[in-house]
Enzyme design. Structure first.
Site, mmCIF file in Angstrom:
data_model
loop_
_atom_site.group_PDB
_atom_site.id
_atom_site.type_symbol
_atom_site.label_atom_id
_atom_site.label_comp_id
_atom_site.label_asym_id
_atom_site.label_seq_id
_atom_site.Cartn_x
_atom_site.Cartn_y
_atom_site.Cartn_z
ATOM 1 N N LYS A 288 -1.349 -13.627 74.164
ATOM 2 C CA LYS A 288 -1.953 -14.044 75.433
ATOM 3 C C LYS A 288 -1.395 -15.393 75.855
ATOM 4 O O LYS A 288 -1.057 -15.608 77.017
ATOM 5 C CB LYS A 288 -3.482 -14.106 75.300
ATOM 6 C CG LYS A 288 -4.117 -12.718 75.288
ATOM 7 C CD LYS A 288 -5.591 -12.741 74.892
ATOM 8 C CE LYS A 288 -6.116 -11.313 74.784
ATOM 9 N NZ LYS A 288 -7.438 -11.216 74.147
ATOM 10 N N GLN B 238 -11.961 -15.020 71.999
ATOM 11 C CA GLN B 238 -11.508 -13.781 71.353
ATOM 12 C C GLN B 238 -12.646 -13.181 70.524
ATOM 13 O O GLN B 238 -13.234 -13.865 69.679
ATOM 14 C CB GLN B 238 -10.292 -14.090 70.466
ATOM 15 C CG GLN B 238 -9.680 -12.888 69.801
ATOM 16 C CD GLN B 238 -9.007 -11.941 70.798
ATOM 17 O OE1 GLN B 238 -8.397 -12.367 71.780
ATOM 18 N NE2 GLN B 238 -9.123 -10.655 70.557
ATOM 19 N N ASP C 82 -12.567 -13.099 81.284
ATOM 20 C CA ASP C 82 -12.809 -11.787 80.685
ATOM 21 C C ASP C 82 -13.824 -10.992 81.510
ATOM 22 O O ASP C 82 -13.958 -9.780 81.323
ATOM 23 C CB ASP C 82 -13.379 -11.952 79.259
ATOM 24 C CG ASP C 82 -12.360 -11.565 78.188
ATOM 25 O OD1 ASP C 82 -11.370 -10.892 78.520
ATOM 26 O OD2 ASP C 82 -12.581 -11.948 77.016
#
Ligand code: NDP
Length: 301
Positions: free
Chosen positions: A55, A99, A122
């Site tokens: 990422k 994460q 997200d």
């Protein structure tokens, strides 16, 4: 009917990343704003560390600033909360991603709730789930957003289509349903208690599989000509028994691809379909967040 068209998520995601890079360069040139993405990881899980590294690399390729915060597994809640608060307050950080999964001693819901919803790239914060549900601009979870992009690129207008989503998780199934409803589909959400799942699937012009069960959806469940989006990522033993005995695996989707490809009109392969779209949409969300935090209308990606 011949074999289905393959929806090339790898190529499409590369074009999304390129468009985000151009839009980010315009933002920098016109407003001196560089989109910044902060990724927080707790613990040493090698797969999660690899995702985070990827990422960060992809963000840099798009010309973003990338901030990786790798914390030890024994990090306590207060330390993590303090980091989130400092990222919320940092004007160079426009997007924050934690994460998952977090180690069991940490409260995941509390961590996600602590992120400023406008930096929640997200799209997991309940404020963003609420905005999506009522049709307000917000940040949309990356995987279903990627599925919607693929569907629009494949089909153009989705208006009036019968869409069936198998799976009702907060990160894929439910936001997918909201997005398809927003695109004027007639939406059915199926799950583990659905009666006669094959019959429900056969209604679908658009079938989205987000179940987490290898090759569960058979060719006979698919309406001829339907567009099939396979979100599943399942690691199974290698089909060659000798290689399986050595512990070799392969990745399959939630759809029995070899059967489905004979019936569907178009289908995403696994790997190379939905998977690569997720990270592209993460970059798109970070760009969108940077624009909004700077009071600018984002370019359409
Ligand atoms: P979850 O496990 O959170 O949800 C699975 C859903 O499938 C649940 O709603 C469950 O129903 C339903 N389900 C389970 N078994 C059946 C069954 N036999 N019949 C009908 N429905 C069933 O999974 P996620 O949504 O997080 O992920 C789904 C898949 O997508 C996984 O393979 C995952 O690896 C993959 N994935 C891929 C991503 C990417 O491409 N980047 C990102 C995220 C996920 P119920 O609610 O009733 O239990």
């Amino acid at each position: 009917m011949g074999p289905a068209r393959l929806i090339d998520g790898k190529a499409f995601s590369a074009s999304v990343v390129e468009r985000v890079g151009v839009a980010a360069a315009n933002l920098r040139a016109s407003r001196d704003v560089t989109p910044g993405l902060a990724v927080v990881i707790v613990g040493e899980d090698p797969a999660s560390r690899l995702y985070v590294r990827n990422k960060g690399l992809r963000a840099q390729e798009a010309g973003f600033a990338s901030f990786i915060h790798a914390l030890p597994a024994e990090t306590d809640q207060a330390t993590l909360d303090a980091l989130i608060q400092s990222l919320n307050a940092d004007p160079a950080v426009h997007g924050i991603l934690v994460q998952l999964p977090l180690p069991a001693h940490l409260n995941t819901m509390a961590v996600l709730a602590a992120i400023n919803p406008d930096k929640d790239v997200d799209g997991f914060h309940i404020v963003n789930a609420g905005r999506l549900a009522v049709g307000l601009p917000g940040l949309v979870p990356c995987t279903p957003l990627g599925c919607l992009m693929l569907l629009k690129a494949e089909l153009g207008s989705l208006s009036g289509a019968e869409a069936v989503i198998v799976g009702r998780s907060n990160i894929v199934g439910k936001p997918m349903a909201q997005l398809l409803l927003g695109a004027d589909c007639t939406v059915t959400v199926a799950h583990s208690r659905t009666r006669d799942l094959p019959e429900v699937c056969r209604r679908a012009d658009i079938l989205v599989a987000a179940v987490g069960r290898p090759e569960m959806i058979r060719g006979a469940w698919i309406r001829p000509g339907a567009t099939v989006i396979d979100v599943g990522i399942n690691r199974v033993p290698h089909p060659d028994p000798a290689l399986a005995a050595e512990g070799k695996t392969r990745v399959v989707g939630d759809v029995a691809f070899d059967e489905a490809v004979q019936v569907a009109g178009a289908i995403t392969p696994v790997p190379g379909g939905v998977g690569p779209m997720t990270i592209a949409c993460l970059l798109a969300n970070t760009y969108t967040a940077a624009c909004r935090q700077s009071g600018i209308q984002p370019e359409v990606i």
